[in-house]
Design a protein around this motif. Structure first.
Motif, short mmCIF file in Angstrom:
data_model
loop_
_atom_site.label_atom_id
_atom_site.label_comp_id
_atom_site.label_asym_id
_atom_site.label_seq_id
_atom_site.Cartn_x
_atom_site.Cartn_y
_atom_site.Cartn_z
N PHE A 167 -30.04 39.12 -21.23
CA PHE A 167 -28.66 39.48 -20.90
C PHE A 167 -27.68 38.37 -21.27
O PHE A 167 -26.49 38.64 -21.50
N GLN A 168 -28.17 37.13 -21.36
CA GLN A 168 -27.26 36.03 -21.66
C GLN A 168 -26.75 36.05 -23.10
O GLN A 168 -25.79 35.34 -23.43
N TYR A 197 -22.88 33.25 -13.49
CA TYR A 197 -22.83 34.07 -12.28
C TYR A 197 -21.62 35.02 -12.32
O TYR A 197 -21.72 36.20 -11.95
N LEU A 220 -22.23 37.94 -14.67
CA LEU A 220 -23.20 38.91 -14.16
C LEU A 220 -22.55 40.02 -13.35
O LEU A 220 -23.10 41.12 -13.25
N VAL A 231 -27.22 46.21 -19.90
CA VAL A 231 -28.39 45.34 -20.10
C VAL A 231 -29.26 45.88 -21.22
O VAL A 231 -29.75 45.12 -22.07
N LEU A 291 -32.74 39.54 -13.61
CA LEU A 291 -31.58 40.34 -13.21
C LEU A 291 -32.09 41.69 -12.68
O LEU A 291 -32.25 42.65 -13.44
N ARG A 333 -28.09 39.00 -7.20
CA ARG A 333 -28.72 40.02 -8.04
C ARG A 333 -30.16 39.68 -8.38
O ARG A 333 -30.89 40.51 -8.92
#
Length: 441
Positions: free
Chosen positions: A60-61, A86, A89, A97, A122, A175
């Motif tokens: 996801f990053q 954070y 997110l 995602v 996540l 999360r």
């Protein structure tokens, strides 16, 4: 189904060979025939090498790459970067995602990685509430792997606490959070999520000694008797200082003293270790999971590569830049800067630094992924990357980089041809829509 290929040139475990016949059954190499006759099978031009395993990633990053490159009011560090992460997110939903994961996987496949160990933490909705299906996010990762053809080792992460002590978690961590019982249920749901992906592997990932207790790690290991075990250790000086203040021991020292660290384990980063810790980690048989580009981006520091005698591999971690040869290049260049020398990680006089780096990362990455990959040999998955004719591994690592990838195959299936993933356009368009929505565009 049996496939027969004739490779113009291939890098086998004992070196380069020409006219290599390759027989592939059910995605795995069943026979390797150097010097095979011209009619052995479909001829593939170029130089074939084993595809590189990516042993550590947070998919996801990829969507926040570049968002933390603006100076803050004070000294920026890993910890200020983490606050940006954070905040990011809070906007991600399950479909986001999946879109981001697919884009990152396409880039990995086009840039030399053919297998992925995804350190997946996540888990929940933005408010911290579990999804009705606890493996919702894991299913999205699995769907992206199925769509792109990426070989997958899924590592659901156990994350319970906010720091050594243990301390309560921050709001930004909500999360990620599970207790041990909830985590074990998540593992079973994740096992079902990847069941349809051929040769997928499930492992466990206690996030770090600051996020889980030693008792929790022991409970998980008692319940999960096989498969990879990955954990972050000693990435930051502040982490080392906090661990000493809490326990009187450094993180790597404490991990090695209190847990059965061995060949199942991948100890990620291990940046700040003493000489004794470096030797002990090597002797344990664990793999050191190195992510040089991310470690440089976050200002982590240098791994003790010149004194480390154990197995290691590389990962793309934050996915700020995805490139298999680039990770190896920066690992070597970091050591050159640190020691003011050249060809630091070559194994001896006359050795190719590129070949030695590549071979070490193949072996360590395969071990960390818990899969039979990283070799052009009978019994291994048919995961290959093709370079242009005459391109050496020194050229690939230090000169042409990921632009040198012409073709890639995963489990006998061609997923990249002429430098392009077969689904690049559709996946990139979906990713662009996702990014526009996340940015409010």
């Amino acid at each position: 189904m049996r496939v027969r290929l004739l490779l113009e040139e291939a890098w086998l475990p004992d070196g380069w060979a020409r006219d290599v016949g390759l027989e592939i059954e059910r995605g795995a190499i069943s026979r390797v025939v150097p010097g095979a006759p011209a009619d052995f099978g479909e001829r593939r031009a170029g130089r074939a090498i084993p595809g590189m395993p990516n042993l550590h990633s947070h998919l996801f990053q990829r969507a926040m790459a570049g968002l933390a490159e603006r100076r803050g009011p004070g000294a920026d560090s890993f910890w200020s970067w983490r606050q940006v992460m954070y905040g990011f997110l809070s906007r991600l939903g399950p479909s986001d995602v999946e879109s981001i994961a697919a884009q990152a996987m396409v880039e990995m496949l086009e840039r030399g990685f053919t297998a992925l160990a995804e350190f997946h933490y996540l888990h929940h909705a933005p408010d911290g509430a579990p999804h009705a299906n606890s493996a919702e996010m894991a299913e999205r990762i699995a769907a992206a792997a199925a769509e792109t053809g990426m070989g997958l080792t899924l590592l659901p992460v156990l994350y319970t606490h906010g720091g050594f002590g243990p301390l309560p978690p921050d709001e930004g961590q909500r999360r990620f959070l599970n207790g041990t019982d909830g985590y074990l249920r998540l593992l079973e749901a994740s096992r079902r999520a990847i069941a349809a992906i051929e040769d997928a592997r499930l492992g466990v990932a206690p996030h770090s000694l600051r996020a889980v207790t030693g008792e929790q790690i022991a409970e998980v290991l008692a319940a999960v008797l096989d498969g990879p075990v990955h954990i972050h250790v000693a990435e930051q000086v502040a982490e080392v200082e906090a661990c000493i203040a809490w326990s009187g021991q450094r993180p790597a020292e404490r991990l090695l003293a209190t847990q059965p660290v061995g060949p199942r384990w991948c100890v990620v980063h291990a940046t700040h270790m003493t000489g004794g810790e470096t030797r002990a980690l090597a002797e344990s048989g664990a793999v050191a999971g190195l992510c040089p580009i991310t470690e440089a981006n976050l200002g982590d520091g240098f791994f003790n590569a010149t004194t480390y005698a154990g197995g290691w591999g590389v990962g793309s971690d934050s996915n700020v830049e995805i490139t298999a040869p680039g990770e190896l290049r920066l690992l070597e260049y970091g050591q050159r800067l640190l020691h003011r020398a050249r060809n630091v990680l070559a194994r001896g006089e006359g050795h190719s630094t590129g070949e030695d780096l590549y071979a070490a990362a193949l072996a360590g990455g395969a071990q960390a992924c818990g899969r039979e990959i990283g070799r052009i040999a009978a019994g291994a998955r048919a995961d290959l990357v093709w370079l242009a004719p005459g391109v050496t591994l020194d050229d690939y690592v230090f000169v042409s980089g990921a632009s040198g990838v012409r073709e890639a195959m995963v489990a006998g299936r061609t997923v990249v041809a002429e430098g392009r993933h077969f689904a690049r356009d559709a996946i990139r368009a979906r990713f662009a829509r996702t990014m526009a929505r996340l940015s409010g565009g």
